[in-house]
Design an enzyme around this catalytic site. Structure first.
Site, mmCIF file in Angstrom:
data_model
loop_
_atom_site.group_PDB
_atom_site.id
_atom_site.type_symbol
_atom_site.label_atom_id
_atom_site.label_comp_id
_atom_site.label_asym_id
_atom_site.label_seq_id
_atom_site.Cartn_x
_atom_site.Cartn_y
_atom_site.Cartn_z
ATOM 1 N N ARG A 97 -14.667 0.088 -10.334
ATOM 2 C CA ARG A 97 -13.289 0.409 -10.698
ATOM 3 C C ARG A 97 -13.250 1.326 -11.916
ATOM 4 O O ARG A 97 -14.172 1.349 -12.724
ATOM 5 C CB ARG A 97 -12.513 -0.868 -11.013
ATOM 6 C CG ARG A 97 -12.476 -1.885 -9.890
ATOM 7 C CD ARG A 97 -11.844 -3.174 -10.364
ATOM 8 N NE ARG A 97 -11.951 -4.232 -9.363
ATOM 9 C CZ ARG A 97 -11.544 -5.471 -9.557
ATOM 10 N NH1 ARG A 97 -10.999 -5.817 -10.726
ATOM 11 N NH2 ARG A 97 -11.675 -6.372 -8.601
ATOM 12 N N HIS A 174 6.729 8.154 -4.342
ATOM 13 C CA HIS A 174 7.301 6.815 -4.511
ATOM 14 C C HIS A 174 7.188 6.030 -3.203
ATOM 15 O O HIS A 174 6.967 4.815 -3.206
ATOM 16 C CB HIS A 174 8.772 6.899 -4.929
ATOM 17 C CG HIS A 174 8.973 7.191 -6.380
ATOM 18 N ND1 HIS A 174 8.378 6.458 -7.380
ATOM 19 C CD2 HIS A 174 9.711 8.140 -7.008
ATOM 20 C CE1 HIS A 174 8.736 6.939 -8.557
ATOM 21 N NE2 HIS A 174 9.537 7.958 -8.357
ATOM 22 N N ARG A 177 3.760 4.446 -2.899
ATOM 23 C CA ARG A 177 3.613 3.304 -3.809
ATOM 24 C C ARG A 177 4.295 2.063 -3.237
ATOM 25 O O ARG A 177 3.709 0.978 -3.199
ATOM 26 C CB ARG A 177 4.209 3.670 -5.168
ATOM 27 C CG ARG A 177 4.274 2.519 -6.185
ATOM 28 C CD ARG A 177 4.663 3.104 -7.540
ATOM 29 N NE ARG A 177 5.115 2.125 -8.505
ATOM 30 C CZ ARG A 177 4.324 1.346 -9.248
ATOM 31 N NH1 ARG A 177 3.012 1.417 -9.087
ATOM 32 N NH2 ARG A 177 4.818 0.513 -10.138
ATOM 33 N N TYR A 210 13.354 -5.129 -5.355
ATOM 34 C CA TYR A 210 12.858 -4.423 -4.181
ATOM 35 C C TYR A 210 12.874 -5.313 -2.942
ATOM 36 O O TYR A 210 13.331 -4.904 -1.862
ATOM 37 C CB TYR A 210 11.445 -3.910 -4.440
ATOM 38 C CG TYR A 210 10.804 -3.298 -3.229
ATOM 39 C CD1 TYR A 210 11.274 -2.086 -2.712
ATOM 40 C CD2 TYR A 210 9.755 -3.922 -2.573
ATOM 41 C CE1 TYR A 210 10.707 -1.529 -1.583
ATOM 42 C CE2 TYR A 210 9.182 -3.372 -1.444
ATOM 43 C CZ TYR A 210 9.658 -2.179 -0.960
ATOM 44 O OH TYR A 210 9.102 -1.629 0.160
#
Length: 226
Positions: A97, A174, A177, A210
């Protein structure tokens, strides 16, 4: 017949219902389309009969697609994905990572009550290379080309990736994502607190909003069988 004024039909002053950033992009569908585009453009780069102009376009597209897939995999902001891609370009192990600063985590604010200036400290997150979505051979090849060198010199790389996605895949950054976030929450059924931590949210408030918006859409779209 009843008479209607323009205000009855065209209420430009009406408040808009918040829809969030989601654009209805399916995670697996867009991942498959991007992977297909990556292979197609890499093939152009390897074809000895391809023109210089064709290779130039293909080289840029390969870079944009890799960044998009990295963003999709990590449910990150586009700026975070670009930084991570640059870090991976000099990494010896793509299975390790990299750490990037969370976009907008460091900023100057004004306290509403005291009017004092507040400087928030930067926060950081891990990012992984999407080895399940991107052939590492393609990535190692492209970062050694002049196309990558030129990309790193751009003043506004985010806009270039965004314009590419809008023009070729009818989605924005967006969308990628939140397609990833939607997949984690609603398909893999991951814990909301864990997802918030993964994507770099300070709390779950944005994710709650969301998921409520998604649930509301499902109510509007429901089919009633009689």
């Amino acid at each position: 017949m009843p008479k209607y004024t323009d205000d009855d039909i065209f209420d430009d002053g009406a408040p808009q219902v918040a829809k969030g950033f989601d654009r209805g992009i399916d995670y697996l569908d867009i991942a498959a389309k991007l992977k297909k585009g990556l292979k197609k453009n890499y093939k152009v780069l390897q074809d000895t009969e391809s023109t210089a102009n064709a290779k130039r376009f293909a080289g840029s597209r390969v870079i944009y697609i890799i960044i998009a897939l990295l963003q999709l995999k990590n449910c990150s902001r586009i700026s975070e994905a670009i930084v991570a891609t640059k870090k991976f370009s000099v990494s010896k192990n793509l299975n390790e990572r990299v750490v990037v600063k969370i976009a907008k985590s460091e900023k100057d604010l004004i306290d509403r009550k005291t009017k004092d200036k507040i400087h928030t400290k930067p926060r950081y997150r891990d990012m992984v290379f999407p080895v399940d979505l991107v052939d590492t051979k393609i990535f190692k090849y492209i970062v050694k080309t002049k196309y990558w060198t030129k990309f790193c010199e751009f003043d506004s790389p985010r806009k270039r990736v965004l314009d590419f996605l809008l023009g070729h895949y009818e989605c924005n950054t967006h969308s990628l994502r939140y397609a990833g976030i939607n997949y984690l929450l609603n398909v893999e059924k991951r814990d909301m607190n864990v997802v918030a931590k993964f994507v770099g949210h300070a709390n779950v408030n944005q994710l709650v909003l969301y998921t409520q918006t998604k649930a509301l859409d499902e109510i509007f779209d429901r089919k009633i069988v009689v």
